[in-house]
Write a protein that holds these residues in place. Structure first.
Motif, mmCIF file in Angstrom:
data_model
loop_
_atom_site.group_PDB
_atom_site.id
_atom_site.type_symbol
_atom_site.label_atom_id
_atom_site.label_comp_id
_atom_site.label_asym_id
_atom_site.label_seq_id
_atom_site.Cartn_x
_atom_site.Cartn_y
_atom_site.Cartn_z
ATOM 1 N N SER A 209 4.065 -51.313 -1.948
ATOM 2 C CA SER A 209 3.968 -50.549 -0.702
ATOM 3 C C SER A 209 4.319 -49.092 -0.978
ATOM 4 O O SER A 209 4.516 -48.700 -2.134
ATOM 5 N N PRO A 210 4.414 -48.261 0.048
ATOM 6 C CA PRO A 210 4.796 -46.864 -0.206
ATOM 7 C C PRO A 210 6.073 -46.691 -1.024
ATOM 8 O O PRO A 210 6.165 -45.758 -1.825
ATOM 9 N N GLU A 211 7.073 -47.596 -0.843
ATOM 10 C CA GLU A 211 8.314 -47.403 -1.591
ATOM 11 C C GLU A 211 8.827 -48.642 -2.324
ATOM 12 O O GLU A 211 9.768 -48.553 -3.101
ATOM 13 N N ARG A 212 8.196 -49.776 -2.136
ATOM 14 C CA ARG A 212 8.647 -50.992 -2.794
ATOM 15 C C ARG A 212 7.681 -51.422 -3.897
ATOM 16 O O ARG A 212 6.466 -51.279 -3.772
ATOM 17 N N THR A 241 13.193 -48.712 -3.398
ATOM 18 C CA THR A 241 12.922 -47.361 -2.872
ATOM 19 C C THR A 241 12.169 -46.455 -3.845
ATOM 20 O O THR A 241 11.711 -45.398 -3.463
ATOM 21 N N LYS A 242 12.032 -46.898 -5.102
ATOM 22 C CA LYS A 242 11.364 -46.043 -6.088
ATOM 23 C C LYS A 242 10.089 -46.659 -6.644
ATOM 24 O O LYS A 242 9.545 -46.183 -7.632
ATOM 25 N N GLY A 243 9.613 -47.718 -5.995
ATOM 26 C CA GLY A 243 8.404 -48.379 -6.469
ATOM 27 C C GLY A 243 7.176 -47.940 -5.703
ATOM 28 O O GLY A 243 7.183 -46.969 -4.954
ATOM 29 N N LEU A 249 2.709 -42.005 -7.472
ATOM 30 C CA LEU A 249 2.171 -40.739 -6.971
ATOM 31 C C LEU A 249 3.233 -39.753 -6.495
ATOM 32 O O LEU A 249 2.908 -38.642 -6.075
ATOM 33 N N GLY A 250 4.517 -40.169 -6.527
ATOM 34 C CA GLY A 250 5.588 -39.251 -6.161
ATOM 35 C C GLY A 250 5.736 -39.005 -4.677
ATOM 36 O O GLY A 250 6.382 -38.039 -4.261
ATOM 37 N N THR A 251 5.158 -39.860 -3.847
ATOM 38 C CA THR A 251 5.281 -39.728 -2.392
ATOM 39 C C THR A 251 5.218 -41.098 -1.745
ATOM 40 O O THR A 251 4.598 -42.019 -2.293
ATOM 41 N N THR A 252 5.854 -41.226 -0.575
ATOM 42 C CA THR A 252 5.743 -42.464 0.212
ATOM 43 C C THR A 252 4.841 -42.261 1.430
ATOM 44 O O THR A 252 4.676 -43.165 2.241
ATOM 45 N N LEU A 298 -4.427 -60.041 11.698
ATOM 46 C CA LEU A 298 -3.938 -58.880 12.439
ATOM 47 C C LEU A 298 -3.274 -57.897 11.485
ATOM 48 O O LEU A 298 -2.452 -58.298 10.651
ATOM 49 N N LEU A 299 -3.613 -56.613 11.598
ATOM 50 C CA LEU A 299 -3.005 -55.560 10.793
ATOM 51 C C LEU A 299 -2.183 -54.673 11.718
ATOM 52 O O LEU A 299 -2.698 -54.165 12.725
ATOM 53 N N THR A 300 -0.920 -54.489 11.394
ATOM 54 C CA THR A 300 -0.039 -53.701 12.246
ATOM 55 C C THR A 300 0.874 -52.833 11.386
ATOM 56 O O THR A 300 0.796 -52.856 10.168
ATOM 57 N N GLY A 301 1.754 -52.041 12.027
ATOM 58 C CA GLY A 301 2.633 -51.133 11.294
ATOM 59 C C GLY A 301 2.074 -49.720 11.226
ATOM 60 O O GLY A 301 0.932 -49.452 11.643
ATOM 61 N N GLY A 302 2.870 -48.809 10.691
ATOM 62 C CA GLY A 302 2.514 -47.394 10.696
ATOM 63 C C GLY A 302 1.248 -47.058 9.938
ATOM 64 O O GLY A 302 0.434 -46.225 10.386
ATOM 65 N N ILE A 303 1.026 -47.685 8.766
ATOM 66 C CA ILE A 303 -0.159 -47.360 7.969
ATOM 67 C C ILE A 303 -1.428 -47.892 8.626
ATOM 68 O O ILE A 303 -2.532 -47.458 8.308
#
Length: 358
Positions: A209-212, A241-243, A249-252, A298-303
């Protein structure tokens, strides 16, 4: 007219809201500085501090405690519980004071809700608590008897999406079969069937994911753990938090990644496409549990606000079932609607009993 106080304390903030029926009168997140929290050795010690924050916020918004008809809290780190509502009682408060599964600010939220409710003579509930685990026995089994698969994760938001689907299709929750993917800083996928979350791929074993970091090659993980200088804390930080996007890419920030792709960054496109494919693969993993008989995905969440990203997932999995996108995550509204269903008699609150030996 039902008026509900909603409490959702986090590690560095206290979120609260007041709802009249299904309408929010206000929602506020009060941030706490490290200096404010420094005097407290453990979460339970924050009780008076957090309660003062809540009462002061209600006063600012001209909310009289006597006008409330119920309180709903996020739910602390209890032993495994079922989804839905639980009445906050003495046993639950005792559990969170004496034998919580871990330290978390939500533990204190439950205590505050209980005391305000008792003072005002109104019911207090938790709804879809953090430690909801409803996996069927067969879905808990792993290759080692000492380890079981867990159902903890984004249960509040994913179940809210499943309940919304049921409501929109004029069905009872127990009569739908859906797979829900929560797309946020962490990504999890779960299966709703027979009125329970029967299977769950959480963000420690599922898609990155963005951070995991998500699921990783086990032998490589073991080797990494034993590299000189690596500690348990280092490894947990690496995978939590760093995956994911951060590592590659250095960003979440998914919006930033899409900007990189728009600017011709082929590596960013590869990683973003891989994250979408990972999610699709994990959605597919849950389908055999119901022999592919799905009403919807169903797709939910911020992304899920990103049509580019949800279209990628849809392209991979639409052969399984229709894909519906419910973007965003509103925990406060999900808690309020859960409490409201109890007050309206649409759901019945369960009773929690303390667990001494965990």
């Amino acid at each position: 007219m039902e008026r509900l106080l909603i409490l959702n304390p986090g590690s560095t903030s206290t979120k609260l809201a007041v709802y009249e029926e299904d309408k929010s009168l206000f929602t506020e997140s009060v941030k706490h500085t490290p200096e404010e929290l420094a005097p407290f050795d453990c979460v339970v010690d924050q009780y008076d501090f957090r309660k003062d924050v809540i009462l002061s916020c209600l006063k600012r918004h001209d909310i009289d405690l006597k006008s409330l008809t119920a309180i709903v809290a996020r739910g602390g780190l209890l032993p495994p519980i079922e989804a839905g509502a639980y009445t906050i009682n003495e046993d639950m408060v005792w559990q969170l004071k004496n034998h919580p599964r871990n330290e978390h600010a939500s533990n204190v939220g439950v205590m505050i809700a209980f005391d305000i409710g008792k003072q005002q003579g109104i019911p207090a509930y938790i709804y879809d608590g953090i430690t909801v685990e409803e996996l069927t026995p067969i879905n808990k089994v792993t290759g080692l008897p000492s380890m079981q698969r867990k159902g903890m994760g984004h249960n509040l938001n994913t179940r809210a999406a499943a309940l919304r689907y049921a409501r929109e299709h004029h069905k009872a929750y127990k009569d739908i079969t859906v797979i829900v993917a929560h797309l946020g800083g962490g990504i999890s996928v779960n299966l709703h069937h027979n009125g329970k979350i029967e299977d769950f791929i959480n963000d420690e074993e599922g898609p990155f994911s963005p951070e995991r970091a998500g699921g990783l090659p086990m032998f490589d993980v073991i080797a990494e753990c034993f590299k000189e200088g690596n500690t348990y804390k280092d490894m947990m930080k690496l995978v939590k938090t760093k995956g994911g996007l951060m590592a590659h890419l250095g960003t979440t920030d998914a919006v930033e990644v899409e900007r990189m792709i728009d600017n011709g960054d082929e590596h960013a496109k590869l990683i973003y496409d891989a994250m979408a494919l990972n999610i699709a693969k994990n959605i597919g993993k849950l389908a055999p549990g119901v022999k592919g008989r799905l009403d919807a995905i169903l797709l939910t969440g911020g992304i899920a606000y990103s049509k580019l990203f949800t279209d990628k997932i849809t392209d991979y999995v639409s052969f399984l079932a229709p894909v519906i996108v419910y973007p965003g995550e509103d925990e406060m509204q999900a808690l309020a609607m859960g409490g409201l269903r109890v007050l309206r008699g649409e759901e019945k609150a369960k009773i929690f009993h303390r667990v001494v030996n965990m």
